[in-house]
Design an enzyme around this catalytic site. Structure first.
Site, PDB file in Angstrom:
ATOM      1  N   GLU A   1       0.828  -1.218   0.000  1.00 54.47           N
ATOM      2  CA  GLU A   1       0.000   0.000   0.000  1.00 54.47           C
ATOM      3  C   GLU A   1       0.863   1.269   0.000  1.00 54.47           C
ATOM      4  O   GLU A   1       0.406   2.327   0.426  1.00 54.47           O
ATOM      5  CB  GLU A   1      -0.941   0.013   1.215  1.00 54.47           C
ATOM      6  CG  GLU A   1      -1.856  -1.184   1.353  1.00 54.47           C
ATOM      7  CD  GLU A   1      -2.922  -1.296   0.255  1.00 54.47           C
ATOM      8  OE1 GLU A   1      -2.965  -0.421  -0.630  1.00 54.47           O
ATOM      9  OE2 GLU A   1      -3.679  -2.278   0.280  1.00 54.47           O
TER      10      GLU A   1
ATOM     11  N   HIS B   1      -2.458   1.985   8.344  1.00 55.70           N
ATOM     12  CA  HIS B   1      -3.583   1.222   7.814  1.00 55.70           C
ATOM     13  C   HIS B   1      -3.783  -0.018   8.672  1.00 55.70           C
ATOM     14  O   HIS B   1      -2.811  -0.686   9.019  1.00 55.70           O
ATOM     15  CB  HIS B   1      -3.314   0.831   6.361  1.00 55.70           C
ATOM     16  CG  HIS B   1      -4.242  -0.210   5.823  1.00 55.70           C
ATOM     17  ND1 HIS B   1      -5.613  -0.046   5.797  1.00 55.70           N
ATOM     18  CD2 HIS B   1      -4.015  -1.445   5.300  1.00 55.70           C
ATOM     19  CE1 HIS B   1      -6.167  -1.127   5.274  1.00 55.70           C
ATOM     20  NE2 HIS B   1      -5.226  -1.992   4.968  1.00 55.70           N
TER      21      HIS B   1
ATOM     22  N   HIS C   1     -12.788  -3.808   4.351  1.00 62.45           N
ATOM     23  CA  HIS C   1     -11.338  -3.985   4.348  1.00 62.45           C
ATOM     24  C   HIS C   1     -10.688  -3.404   5.614  1.00 62.45           C
ATOM     25  O   HIS C   1     -10.022  -4.120   6.347  1.00 62.45           O
ATOM     26  CB  HIS C   1     -10.743  -3.341   3.078  1.00 62.45           C
ATOM     27  CG  HIS C   1      -9.265  -3.526   2.951  1.00 62.45           C
ATOM     28  ND1 HIS C   1      -8.623  -3.695   1.749  1.00 62.45           N
ATOM     29  CD2 HIS C   1      -8.283  -3.560   3.879  1.00 62.45           C
ATOM     30  CE1 HIS C   1      -7.324  -3.852   1.936  1.00 62.45           C
ATOM     31  NE2 HIS C   1      -7.094  -3.761   3.234  1.00 62.45           N
TER      32      HIS C   1
ATOM     33  N   HIS D   1      -6.807  -3.334   9.811  1.00 63.92           N
ATOM     34  CA  HIS D   1      -8.067  -4.029   9.566  1.00 63.92           C
ATOM     35  C   HIS D   1      -8.900  -4.026  10.854  1.00 63.92           C
ATOM     36  O   HIS D   1      -9.284  -5.095  11.356  1.00 63.92           O
ATOM     37  CB  HIS D   1      -7.797  -5.444   9.069  1.00 63.92           C
ATOM     38  CG  HIS D   1      -7.039  -5.493   7.770  1.00 63.92           C
ATOM     39  ND1 HIS D   1      -6.530  -6.648   7.237  1.00 63.92           N
ATOM     40  CD2 HIS D   1      -6.702  -4.506   6.894  1.00 63.92           C
ATOM     41  CE1 HIS D   1      -5.918  -6.380   6.074  1.00 63.92           C
ATOM     42  NE2 HIS D   1      -5.998  -5.070   5.853  1.00 63.92           N
TER      43      HIS D   1
ATOM     44  N   GLU E   1     -16.765  11.763  22.888  1.00 64.41           N
ATOM     45  CA  GLU E   1     -15.531  12.446  22.485  1.00 64.41           C
ATOM     46  C   GLU E   1     -15.230  12.372  20.985  1.00 64.41           C
ATOM     47  O   GLU E   1     -14.299  13.010  20.508  1.00 64.41           O
ATOM     48  CB  GLU E   1     -14.352  11.900  23.291  1.00 64.41           C
ATOM     49  CG  GLU E   1     -14.655  11.970  24.780  1.00 64.41           C
ATOM     50  CD  GLU E   1     -13.498  12.405  25.641  1.00 64.41           C
ATOM     51  OE1 GLU E   1     -12.356  12.165  25.247  1.00 64.41           O
ATOM     52  OE2 GLU E   1     -13.757  12.982  26.714  1.00 64.41           O
TER      53      GLU E   1
HETATM   54  O1  2HA Z   1      -1.251  -6.617   3.164  1.00 67.56           O
HETATM   55  O2  2HA Z   1      -3.414  -4.680   4.624  1.00 67.56           O
HETATM   56  O3  2HA Z   1      -4.214  -3.693   2.315  1.00 67.56           O
HETATM   57  C1  2HA Z   1      -1.438  -5.537   3.865  1.00 67.56           C
HETATM   58  C2  2HA Z   1      -2.746  -4.927   3.668  1.00 67.56           C
HETATM   59  C3  2HA Z   1      -3.193  -4.611   2.305  1.00 67.56           C
HETATM   60 ZN    ZN Z   2      -5.340  -3.961   4.246  1.00 73.18          ZN
END
Ligand code: 2HA
Ligand code: ZN
Length: 282
Positions: free
Chosen positions: A127, A150, A221, A152, A180
């Site tokens: 990413e 990033h 995602h 999940h 909050e």
């Molecule tokens: O592999 O989270 O979006 C890592 C990720 C791809």
């Molecule tokens: Zn991801």
């Protein structure tokens, strides 16, 4: 000095000598314990100031360079600590130099020079486009910006299956779930349509949302968060995730009452934040 010696010197400073490396490794492990970063899910990048790494690395010596499929001349000369492609957040702590890398964008923005890490021919996160493009936009919005993360995050993903994906509606529900929230993310969250991850397309769309919001939800995602420090970026994701969790715990029971628009406006006034326009009623 021979390349071999430079390489072994690099190896020598691996592990946790660089404070930013330790910080990222610990953060990734923590995120894994929360269940947000299964397998190789998630990625983090952090802008490094030269002063932060100059005493650990020979910034003049460059080893491998990696071609970028999305030129970023705006980031020329900038140094980043980045998680590696395919690396498990759980394992970064025990192998930082194989799981993380410090890279510097070349003057033309076409390549990244590996200054440290990415041992075993590892490469930056899949990413990287979303990270780099988001850094460009967040730096324009806030010169103190440093971190893109990033994850999940479980309840954020869950909520994208049952809630309208209109970002104004999504933001308002999050604000209503915990007092909050509106103070932590008055600009709201961006929400993309579902997209194939791992490329420049989703990178551009994410960065476009980052012009206005520090967090962007990727339906089914996960979430991107940004901030001036690792704590700020993590704290933002954590707050959105908490609100999403409260929503998922309550929605199916039928919500009888929540924070009203008027109360949200009072909160914003009291804490001196300006809520994103078009979400709260008069
Ligand atoms: O592999 O989270 O979006 C890592 C990720 C791809
Ligand atoms: Zn991801």
């Amino acid at each position: 000095m021979s390349t071999t010696i430079i390489a072994s010197d690099r190896h020598h400073v691996s592990n946790t000598a660089i404070p930013a490396v330790r910080e990222m490794a610990e953060m990734a492990y923590h995120m894994w314990t929360l269940g947000w970063d299964e397998r190789n899910g998630g990625n983090i990048s952090r802008i490094l100031e030269e002063e932060e790494v100059a005493s650990y690395l020979r910034l003049g010596e460059v080893g491998r360079t990696i071609a970028l499929s999305f030129p970023v001349p705006e980031l020329a000369g900038k140094i980043f600590l980045v998680t590696g492609s395919g690396k498990y957040f759980r394992n970064i702590v025990s192998d930082p130099a194989g799981s993380l890398g410090i890279i510097r964008v070349t003057a033309d923005g076409e390549r990244a020079e590996v200054l440290w890490g990415f041992e075993g021919n590892a490469s930056p996160t899949s990413e990287l486009a979303a990270h780099f493009m988001s850094h460009i936009e967040r730096l324009r919005a806030d010169p103190e910006h440093r971190v893109v993360m990033h994850s999940h995050a479980t309840h954020v993903i869950t909520m994208t299956f049952v809630h309208d994906l209109d970002e104004k509606k999504f933001t308002k529900t999050l604000w209503q779930m915990c007092t909050e929230c509106i103070v932590v993310f008055p600009e709201g969250v961006g929400v993309l349509p579902w997209m194939v991850p791992g490329g420049a397309d989703i990178g551009r769309k994410t960065a476009d949302k980052m012009k206005k919001t520090k967090a962007v939800v990727w339906p089914h995602h996960g979430i991107f968060g940004s901030g001036s420090t690792m704590d700020e970026a993590f704290g933002l994701i954590e707050t959105v995730e908490k609100a999403a969790q409260v929503y998922m715990l309550t929605a199916a029971h039928g919500i009888k009452q929540s924070i009203t628009d008027r109360e949200l406006s009072e909160l914003a006034a009291k804490f001196g934040v300006i809520p994103a326009a078009g979400i709260l009623g008069a």
